[in-house]
Write a protein that holds these residues in place. Structure first.
Motif, short mmCIF file in Angstrom:
data_model
loop_
_atom_site.label_atom_id
_atom_site.label_comp_id
_atom_site.label_asym_id
_atom_site.label_seq_id
_atom_site.Cartn_x
_atom_site.Cartn_y
_atom_site.Cartn_z
N LEU A 245 90.26 -24.79 -24.68
CA LEU A 245 89.91 -24.22 -26.14
C LEU A 245 89.47 -22.84 -26.16
N ASP A 246 89.51 -22.19 -24.75
CA ASP A 246 89.22 -20.87 -24.55
C ASP A 246 87.91 -20.41 -24.98
N LEU A 247 86.92 -21.36 -24.42
CA LEU A 247 85.52 -21.22 -24.51
C LEU A 247 84.82 -21.30 -23.10
N PRO A 248 83.56 -20.58 -23.02
CA PRO A 248 82.81 -20.70 -21.81
C PRO A 248 82.57 -22.18 -21.64
N PRO A 249 82.29 -22.59 -20.38
CA PRO A 249 82.07 -24.08 -19.93
C PRO A 249 81.21 -24.73 -20.71
N ALA A 250 80.21 -24.13 -20.89
CA ALA A 250 78.92 -24.76 -21.51
C ALA A 250 78.99 -24.55 -23.16
N ASP A 251 79.99 -24.24 -23.64
CA ASP A 251 80.08 -24.08 -25.03
C ASP A 251 81.07 -25.20 -25.77
N LEU A 252 81.40 -26.54 -25.11
CA LEU A 252 82.16 -27.24 -25.49
C LEU A 252 81.73 -27.89 -26.72
N PRO A 253 82.46 -27.78 -27.91
CA PRO A 253 82.07 -28.17 -29.32
C PRO A 253 81.76 -29.75 -29.36
N ALA A 254 80.74 -30.44 -30.28
CA ALA A 254 80.56 -31.78 -30.29
C ALA A 254 81.64 -32.57 -30.55
N HIS A 255 82.58 -31.95 -31.43
CA HIS A 255 83.73 -32.78 -31.91
C HIS A 255 84.90 -32.94 -30.86
N ALA A 256 84.55 -32.34 -29.71
CA ALA A 256 85.59 -32.48 -28.59
C ALA A 256 85.26 -33.53 -27.69
N GLU A 257 84.28 -34.23 -28.11
CA GLU A 257 83.72 -35.24 -27.00
C GLU A 257 83.34 -36.66 -27.78
N ARG A 258 83.89 -37.72 -27.33
CA ARG A 258 83.79 -39.06 -27.93
C ARG A 258 82.72 -39.96 -26.91
N ASP A 259 82.09 -40.87 -27.53
CA ASP A 259 81.27 -41.67 -26.37
C ASP A 259 82.19 -42.67 -25.85
N ALA A 260 83.28 -43.01 -26.61
CA ALA A 260 84.13 -44.21 -25.96
C ALA A 260 85.71 -43.84 -26.41
N LEU A 261 86.52 -44.41 -25.81
CA LEU A 261 87.93 -44.49 -26.67
C LEU A 261 87.87 -45.29 -27.67
N LEU A 262 88.65 -44.60 -28.72
CA LEU A 262 88.64 -45.08 -30.15
C LEU A 262 89.26 -46.57 -29.99
#
Length: 468
Positions: A245-262
């Protein structure tokens, strides 16, 4: 001119392109019968005209892919390559147009001897034009070659886009699966700790031996270590996704991570393949290879035509005077015709067309191999999706059985019918089965991403921008 007519004409290649099969060998039978490559029969089908990752119905995934496509450095680099290709195509087209030139000069002189100290000033200006007549079509062929390369560069950018989108989707699902594995491991660790507390209570009551307590404590510590390793893997995967996403490692946005597979994500994206030639027409790597193949064929003509006599027209308008006010007095117009005879170099005339023809033959062989590889990739991924879908269904059944065995073994242990080791083994079997289910779902989603990338679906979302 008569000698130029002896230049080698382009020779038809002897390498035959493979005929695409009528149907995919491992495609779904219903899709084969309908031949619906555009997916119009099934509203849920991933089609050649949609962004295939949208079929999963995951807003976070769509937002993550869109963010990557808007900011990744590889796409910015590809855009610069496109601009260079456009400028080269523009320059090649301008070679057939008249070329203007001009100059302005001024000088002053003063004698070094004598009594006269008068300074003499002179001014001059000239304008010239030259134009090479494209009698044989050499300049047009060179312009066509540059246009083919420009269009191929557009396809290269689409290939980068397709690869980037597939990588983002794969890592998005990997991170979701890893979060789910961590959740399963956390639940198993909590269960192991409760088991340890129960075993310790039974040991204090004299119902079990110290070996049972040691075995329970060992199982608990093993799961704690496993959870630590999973969390480290998640940290590394988050950093990898942030890089896409061309972001620093610590700046992963919340929408890029799910708690589990859909839940049921793989079943939401159905495949609607059609004829291989029609489907693979959207693969950007094949389209780029085809355009460069056409460029190589055009180069054969360009090299052959370069030995025809070249005729250029030149014209000039020049003035010279002793004062600036008389700049336009006494103009002199000149017009000349130059004739070049490159065919007099018989060695190059014989070798260069053969070199161009051999380059074209190599391009034909390369394109044929690319097409065969593309067909093989699609067949392999279709087979993998079908196999992994069946494997995921069977793994779901195994999980249900493992959970039932665990529950029944717990009842028997509490009743004193089986030793603690039997219950610990049942717990481990259940945990491994649940983790295997996560892996099965992830493998299916990964195989689907590979298939969609091989089909070139994302390259058919929108047409190439018009050349500038």
């Amino acid at each position: 001119m008569l000698l130029a007519a002896c230049a080698q004409a382009p020779v038809a290649t002897s390498v035959a392109l493979p005929d695409p099969p009528a149907r995919w060998a491992h495609a779904d039978a219903a899709a084969q019968a309908g031949h619906d490559p555009l997916g119009q029969g099934d509203p849920r089908a991933v089609t050649l005209r949609t962004s295939w990752w949208a079929a999963y119905g995951d807003a976070g995934l769509q937002q993550t892919v869109a963010q990557a496509l808007a900011s990744h450095g590889d796409l910015a680099s590809a855009a610069l390559k496109i601009r260079n290709a456009e400028l080269r195509a523009e320059a090649a087209g301008a070679a057939a147009l008249p070329t203007m030139s001009g100059s302005v000069g001024a000088n002053a002189s003063r004698p070094l001897s004598g009594n006269a100290q008068r300074t003499t000033r002179a001014f001059s200006a000239s304008v010239g034009v030259s134009w090479e007549l494209d009698l044989w079509g050499k300049l047009r062929a060179q312009s066509d070659m540059a246009a083919f390369e420009r269009d191929a560069t557009w396809q290269d950018r689409r290939a980068v886009t397709a690869t980037l989108a597939a990588n983002v989707v794969r890592q998005y699902w990997q991170l979701a699966a890893l979060n789910q594995r961590i959740a399963v491991a956390s639940q198993s660790l909590a269960h192991a700790r409760r088991t340890l507390d129960l075993t310790q209570a039974q040991y204090d009551a004299g119902a079990v031996s110290g070996l049972d307590v040691t075995q329970s404590r060992q199982a608990t510590q093993s799961q704690e270590l496993n959870l630590l390793n999973l969390r480290q893997q998640r940290t590394e995967l988050r950093h990898a996704l942030a890089l896409l996403l061309d972001l620093p490692p610590a700046d992963l946005p919340a929408h890029a991570e799910r708690d589990a597979l859909l839940l049921g994500a793989a079943a939401r994206a159905t495949i609607a393949p059609g004829l291989p030639a029609e489907v693979l027409a959207c693969r950007p790597d094949l389209r780029a290879a085809e355009l460069r193949l056409r460029s190589a064929l055009t180069n054969v003509d360009a090299v052959r035509l370069s030995f025809y006599p070249g005729i250029s027209l030149t014209g000039g308008l020049g003035t010279g005077s002793a004062a600036l006010l008389s700049l336009l007095s006494n103009p002199v117009a000149t017009l000349g015709v130059g004739l070049s005879l490159p065919f007099l170099n018989m060695g190059e005339m014989r070798r260069n067309p053969q070199i161009a023809q051999n380059d074209y033959e190599q391009a034909v062989i390369g394109f044929r191999q690319s097409l065969l590889r593309a067909l093989g990739e699609v067949e392999n991924h279709l087979s993998a999706v079908a196999t992994l879908r069946e494997a995921a269904a069977r793994q779901t059944e195994l999980v249900a059985q493992a959970r039932r065995i665990d529950a029944l073994t717990e009842v028997r242990f509490r009743a004193g019918a089986v030793p603690l080791r039997t219950w610990l083994d049942a717990q481990e079997a259940r945990r491994q089965s649940e983790l295997a289910q996560v892996d099965a779902e992830l493998n299916l989603l990964q195989a689907q991403a590979n298939l969609f990338q091989a089909l070139g679906t994302s390259a058919c979302v929108a047409p190439s921008p018009a050349p500038r």
